[in-house]
Scaffold this motif. Structure first.
Motif, PDB file in Angstrom:
ATOM      1  N   GLN A  76       5.274   7.194  -0.551  1.00 36.42           N
ATOM      2  CA  GLN A  76       4.831   7.560  -2.094  1.00 36.42           C
ATOM      3  C   GLN A  76       6.586   6.956  -2.710  1.00 36.42           C
ATOM      4  OE1 GLN A  76       1.902  10.034  -3.119  1.00 36.42           O
ATOM      5  NE2 GLN A  76       0.736   7.544  -3.623  1.00 36.42           N
ATOM      6  N   GLY A  77       7.643   7.707  -2.233  1.00 39.36           N
ATOM      7  CA  GLY A  77       8.715   8.343  -2.573  1.00 39.36           C
ATOM      8  C   GLY A  77       9.899   6.980  -2.312  1.00 39.36           C
ATOM      9  N   ASP A  78       8.764   6.006  -1.191  1.00 39.55           N
ATOM     10  CA  ASP A  78       9.814   4.918  -0.981  1.00 39.55           C
ATOM     11  C   ASP A  78       9.493   3.577  -1.289  1.00 39.55           C
ATOM     12  OD1 ASP A  78      11.208   5.624   2.092  1.00 39.55           O
ATOM     13  OD2 ASP A  78       9.161   6.572   2.148  1.00 39.55           O
ATOM     14  N   ASN A  79       8.855   4.162  -2.355  1.00 36.65           N
ATOM     15  CA  ASN A  79       8.625   3.013  -3.501  1.00 36.65           C
ATOM     16  C   ASN A  79      10.230   2.635  -4.466  1.00 36.65           C
ATOM     17  OD1 ASN A  79       5.851   2.821  -2.467  1.00 36.65           O
ATOM     18  ND2 ASN A  79       5.274   4.266  -4.629  1.00 36.65           N
TER      19      ASN A  79
ATOM     20  N   GLY B 141       6.302  -1.299  -5.633  1.00 35.86           N
ATOM     21  CA  GLY B 141       6.302  -1.249  -4.292  1.00 35.86           C
ATOM     22  C   GLY B 141       6.869  -0.653  -3.434  1.00 35.86           C
ATOM     23  N   ASN B 142       6.162  -1.145  -1.712  1.00 39.28           N
ATOM     24  CA  ASN B 142       7.380  -0.524  -0.820  1.00 39.28           C
ATOM     25  C   ASN B 142       7.867  -1.752   0.214  1.00 39.28           C
ATOM     26  OD1 ASN B 142       4.571  -0.901   0.778  1.00 39.28           O
ATOM     27  ND2 ASN B 142       4.102   1.274   0.461  1.00 39.28           N
ATOM     28  N   ASP B 143       7.635  -1.391   1.233  1.00 41.56           N
ATOM     29  CA  ASP B 143       7.986  -2.636   2.764  1.00 41.56           C
ATOM     30  C   ASP B 143       7.049  -3.158   3.252  1.00 41.56           C
ATOM     31  OD1 ASP B 143      10.756  -1.111   2.384  1.00 41.56           O
ATOM     32  OD2 ASP B 143      10.472  -0.204   4.319  1.00 41.56           O
ATOM     33  N   TYR B 144       5.897  -2.447   2.510  1.00 41.91           N
ATOM     34  CA  TYR B 144       4.284  -3.823   3.089  1.00 41.91           C
ATOM     35  C   TYR B 144       3.599  -4.411   1.805  1.00 41.91           C
ATOM     36  CZ  TYR B 144       5.461   0.054   6.661  1.00 41.91           C
ATOM     37  OH  TYR B 144       5.942   1.395   6.742  1.00 41.91           O
ATOM     38  N   ILE B 145       3.507  -3.416   0.699  1.00 44.85           N
ATOM     39  CA  ILE B 145       3.214  -4.568  -0.258  1.00 44.85           C
ATOM     40  C   ILE B 145       3.497  -4.646  -1.692  1.00 44.85           C
ATOM     41  CG2 ILE B 145       1.275  -2.053  -0.317  1.00 44.85           C
ATOM     42  CD1 ILE B 145      -0.576  -4.144  -0.178  1.00 44.85           C
ATOM     43  N   VAL B 146       2.524  -4.609  -3.096  1.00 49.27           N
ATOM     44  CA  VAL B 146       3.020  -5.211  -3.818  1.00 49.27           C
ATOM     45  C   VAL B 146       2.318  -5.124  -5.147  1.00 49.27           C
ATOM     46  CG1 VAL B 146       4.475  -6.924  -4.373  1.00 49.27           C
ATOM     47  CG2 VAL B 146       5.586  -4.882  -5.662  1.00 49.27           C
TER      48      VAL B 146
ATOM     49  N   GLY C  47      -1.575  -5.761 -18.460  1.00 52.42           N
ATOM     50  CA  GLY C  47      -2.410  -4.981 -18.035  1.00 52.42           C
ATOM     51  C   GLY C  47      -2.907  -5.924 -16.627  1.00 52.42           C
ATOM     52  N   ARG C  48      -3.616  -7.108 -16.670  1.00 52.98           N
ATOM     53  CA  ARG C  48      -4.154  -7.347 -15.665  1.00 52.98           C
ATOM     54  C   ARG C  48      -3.020  -7.283 -14.572  1.00 52.98           C
ATOM     55  NH1 ARG C  48      -7.874 -12.452 -17.430  1.00 52.98           N
ATOM     56  NH2 ARG C  48      -9.155 -11.183 -19.856  1.00 52.98           N
ATOM     57  N   PHE C  49      -3.584  -6.964 -13.050  1.00 49.55           N
ATOM     58  CA  PHE C  49      -3.051  -7.070 -11.549  1.00 49.55           C
ATOM     59  C   PHE C  49      -3.190  -8.029 -11.089  1.00 49.55           C
ATOM     60  CE2 PHE C  49      -6.427  -4.663 -11.671  1.00 49.55           C
ATOM     61  CZ  PHE C  49      -6.704  -5.026 -10.382  1.00 49.55           C
ATOM     62  N   ALA C  50      -2.512  -8.674  -9.845  1.00 45.74           N
ATOM     63  CA  ALA C  50      -2.495  -9.107  -8.724  1.00 45.74           C
ATOM     64  C   ALA C  50      -2.382  -7.724  -7.779  1.00 45.74           C
ATOM     65  CB  ALA C  50      -1.797 -10.613  -8.395  1.00 45.74           C
ATOM     66  N   ILE C  51      -1.858  -8.226  -6.335  1.00 51.23           N
ATOM     67  CA  ILE C  51      -1.400  -7.937  -5.456  1.00 51.23           C
ATOM     68  C   ILE C  51      -0.757  -8.619  -3.943  1.00 51.23           C
ATOM     69  CG2 ILE C  51      -2.460  -6.493  -3.095  1.00 51.23           C
ATOM     70  CD1 ILE C  51      -4.394  -5.139  -4.896  1.00 51.23           C
ATOM     71  N   GLU C  52       0.552  -8.665  -3.740  1.00 51.80           N
ATOM     72  CA  GLU C  52       0.573  -9.762  -2.307  1.00 51.80           C
ATOM     73  C   GLU C  52       1.584  -8.906  -1.501  1.00 51.80           C
ATOM     74  OE1 GLU C  52       3.843 -12.104  -5.043  1.00 51.80           O
ATOM     75  OE2 GLU C  52       1.980 -12.460  -6.183  1.00 51.80           O
ATOM     76  N   THR C  53       1.678  -8.985  -0.205  1.00 54.17           N
ATOM     77  CA  THR C  53       2.297  -8.309   0.478  1.00 54.17           C
ATOM     78  C   THR C  53       4.051  -8.372   0.391  1.00 54.17           C
ATOM     79  OG1 THR C  53       2.541 -10.523   1.777  1.00 54.17           O
ATOM     80  CG2 THR C  53       0.562  -9.020   2.053  1.00 54.17           C
TER      81      THR C  53
ATOM     82  N   ASP D  94      -0.129   0.546   2.458  1.00 51.87           N
ATOM     83  CA  ASP D  94      -0.263  -0.802   2.447  1.00 51.87           C
ATOM     84  C   ASP D  94      -1.414  -1.173   1.642  1.00 51.87           C
ATOM     85  OD1 ASP D  94      -2.023  -0.708   4.500  1.00 51.87           O
ATOM     86  OD2 ASP D  94      -0.715  -1.573   5.970  1.00 51.87           O
ATOM     87  N   ALA D  95      -2.049  -0.451   1.394  1.00 52.54           N
ATOM     88  CA  ALA D  95      -3.501  -0.488   0.108  1.00 52.54           C
ATOM     89  C   ALA D  95      -3.363   0.228  -1.022  1.00 52.54           C
ATOM     90  CB  ALA D  95      -4.911   0.352   0.899  1.00 52.54           C
TER      91      ALA D  95
END
Length: 661
Positions: A25-28, A41-46, A57-63, A157-158
């Motif tokens: 989490q420190g690499d976010n 996000g990080n190197d995998y997911i955002v 407040g609505r959200f999405a998730i992407e790589t 990555d979740a």
């Protein structure tokens, strides 16, 4: 040759995972993008959160970078939401009324629902994005989105999707929750939901007892673009009571109940496009005043070890397993795809696993598989009441009569349950100044360390204080540090106030986590300095004292509870000061009424004789105020002479302090 390739790939993947699991989490990173979305996000997911008034407040998730060793899953959506997240939303069932979480929206998704008051717009806190609403001035709902480890990849990555519902009212409230996700794999909006041994492509309902630990979705075993995964049960989540798989249009229109047609393919309601979505329901339960209920699920990337071939094979299972109860099992899932152009004859799959683990039907017979056909199998593995090694490998092998065989090796790490170790520190050094505790309120800090082998999920901690200690204004007893990984240490502070107590006092901390974890720690050495009875003379503030000025000096008592009577002499130098008047202090005032106050004897110059019966239930205050005229400037001193103090009907020692100015 094929076995060599398989082994090499497996070893590379294991080495790679071992190398990069330190990424946490420190690499976010966090930012506001060009569309006014808050991104974490990080190197995998955002995580992408809508910051506009419409649908806030609505959200999405992407790589971002997606899965290691795969270049075709970069910057792909896992939940639809470009350029603004709006199609996924969460519903709150409150006493049979249905509310939509977040800011109001005029768009289709959730349009028919009610809305609460948005009290905190999306903000970053402790590596998560928080949003808060209030419903009917009594129910506070907080959405917390954070990046966590996937159960099958072991990587960050979740996304943990958490809702905390708190009853701030005075009566019981019946509350339920629905999380609806508009799932998407890159450009694919209708990939099958792979749940256990089912590949679901039409409306379907699962109840809690039917749910596997996780579900996955992908478009191909031999050449997948994006592999997504959601978690239903197990560590780190609260299992939903039921799960609906349906077309997005129906779930968008129905805030709680919706048009559900079992067996009907995922055609978007009112249109003619395949568009799948998932809705997880937690049935309404009563929440008492002051109580909090938490709902947690996960969604992100899934880890499948894949070896392509004429019969392509993908295998997945949890990266870490904790056997913390006798009936604990974990799944091993195999996906088999016939990528040849012929029918594969008499296909069979074998699981080779250590004897320390117990599994039925290690060989599964599929039979013939048509070209392009995909089959999924699941084994449930249990502890065999033997000493488990720290880690083990298993092999899944697929064979057919008329094609080459294929196999996958995958590693599992076995870890112990979480174990919390707590210590308590005083952050502020406590001193006594003019008879009072300084500082007061003061900070205490609990330091929590997980010395167990696995993550303690959703830690909440509550401070219990003895009589005489209380929480400072706006401080809360229960706090929510969140997940505490094995070996991790976190600190939680409380600001508390001491009232007429001293010595070593007991304090208790009640720690709770998901899946029934509870541990109460008691500390008996919170040391509060002794506060002795104390009288001092206090000169009211003046910029500069000149000859001829009139000044006033308070006689102040601290910690004088139980004081019945005092008989004291106050000395001053009549050459420098002229006594003008002695007025009663505030301890002789109650409810705007004057209490008996004996006029001091001032007949002798340089001496003030006070003899007073002290009102009951007084712990501090002003005994009297001395008013002087300054005759000369100099080293003035006002001092205590012979004094007698009666406390609880006994003559007692009281500390006094003179005044020099």
């Amino acid at each position: 040759m094929r076995k060599g390739v398989c082994l090499t790939l497996s070893i590379l993947i294991l080495l790679f995972i071992t190398t990069i699991t330190a990424i946490g989490q420190g690499d976010n990173f966090d930012e506001i993008d060009q569309y006014n979305n808050l991104r974490l996000g990080n190197d995998y997911i955002v995580i992408v959160v809508n910051m506009d008034e419409n649908g806030m407040g609505r959200f999405a998730i992407e790589t971002t970078g997606g899965a290691p060793f795969r270049n075709n899953d970069n910057n792909k959506p896992l939940i639809y939401g470009r350029p603004k997240p709006w199609t996924s939303y969460t519903s709150i069932w409150l006493n049979n009324e249905k509310y939509v979480f977040g800011g109001e929206s005029g768009r289709r998704a959730g349009k028919s629902g009610k809305y609460g008051e948005l009290i905190k717009k999306p903000y970053l806190l402790d590596d998560g994005i928080h949003t808060e609403i209030m419903i009917k001035d009594s129910i506070k709902v907080e959405q917390i989105l954070s990046i966590v480890k996937s159960s099958t990849t072991g990587l960050y990555d979740a996304v943990q999707i958490k809702y905390r519902v708190e009853n701030l009212g005075n009566g019981n409230e019946k509350v339920g929750l629905r999380i609806m996700l508009d799932t998407m794999l890159g450009q694919n909006d209708g990939a099958p939901f792979r749940i256990g041994e089912d590949a679901v492509v039409s409306d379907r309902l699962y109840y809690k007892k039917q749910l596997p630990e996780f579900w996955q979705a992908f478009d191909s075993i031999s050449n997948p673009t994006v592999t997504s995964q959601g978690t239903f049960t197990g560590p780190g989540v609260t299992s939903p009571d039921k799960v609906y798989l349906a077309d997005w249009g129906s779930l968008a229109d129905g805030v709680w109940d919706f048009d559900f047609n079992p067996g009907e393919e995922f055609l978007r309601k009112g249109e003619f496009e395949i568009d799948s979505a998932i809705a997880m329901y937690w049935v309404p339960e009563m929440i008492k005043p002051g109580e909090t209920k938490t709902y947690i699920t996960r969604y992100g990337l899934g880890g499948i070890t894949i070896v392509p071939g004429l019969i392509s094979l993908g295998v997945t299972s949890p990266a870490e397993v904790t056997f913390d109860r006798p009936d604990k099992t974990f799944p091993i899932i195999a996906y088999i795809e016939n990528t040849s152009e012929i029918t594969a004859k008499n296909v069979r799959v074998n699981l080779d696993i250590t004897d320390s683990l117990n599994v039925d039907d290690k060989e599964k017979k599929i039979g013939d598989m048509e070209a392009g056909e995909i089959v999924q199998l699941i084994w449930y593995v249990a502890d065999n009441d033997q000493s488990l090694p720290p880690e083990t490998q298993y092999t899944v092998k697929v064979e057919a009569d008329n094609t080459d065989s294929n196999q996958v090796k995958r590693e599992i790490i076995f870890v112990g349950p979480p174990q919390l170790k707590t210590r308590l520190n005083l952050i502020d050094k406590l001193n006594v100044d003019n008879g009072r505790l300084v500082p007061n309120p003061f900070d205490i800090q609990a330091v929590f360390k997980n010395v167990g082998g696995s993550t303690l999920y959703d830690l909440s901690t509550e401070l219990f204080l003895p009589p005489g200690l209380l929480l400072a204004t706006k401080e809360r007893a229960r706090k929510y540090p969140g997940n505490l990984e094995a070996g991790q240490e976190i600190k939680v502070n409380w600001k508390i106030k001491a009232l007429e107590v001293d010595g070593k006092l007991p304090v208790a901390i009640d720690n709770r986590g998901l899946h029934g974890y509870q541990k109460i720690d008691r500390f008996d050495d919170l040391d509060i300095p002794v506060l002795d009875p104390y009288f001092y003379l206090k000169l009211n503030e003046y910029e500069e004292i000149e000859e001829g000025d009139y000044i006033s000096i308070d006689i102040v008592g601290e910690n004088i509870q139980g004081l019945d009577l005092l008989d004291s002499i106050i000395n001053y130098d009549p050459e420098y000061l002229k006594l003008v008047h002695v007025s009663r202090g505030n301890i002789f005032l109650k409810d705007n009424k004057l209490l008996p106050f004996d006029k001091p004897d001032t007949s002798k110059k340089g001496i003030i004789h006070l003899s007073e019966i002290i009102p009951t239930e007084i712990d501090r205050g002003t005994l009297a105020t001395l008013h002087f005229k300054v005759l000369k400037k100099g080293n003035n001193q006002i001092s205590w002479g012979d004094s007698t103090f009666i406390i609880d009907n006994e003559e007692s020692e009281v500390i006094t302090r003179d005044l020099n100015f």
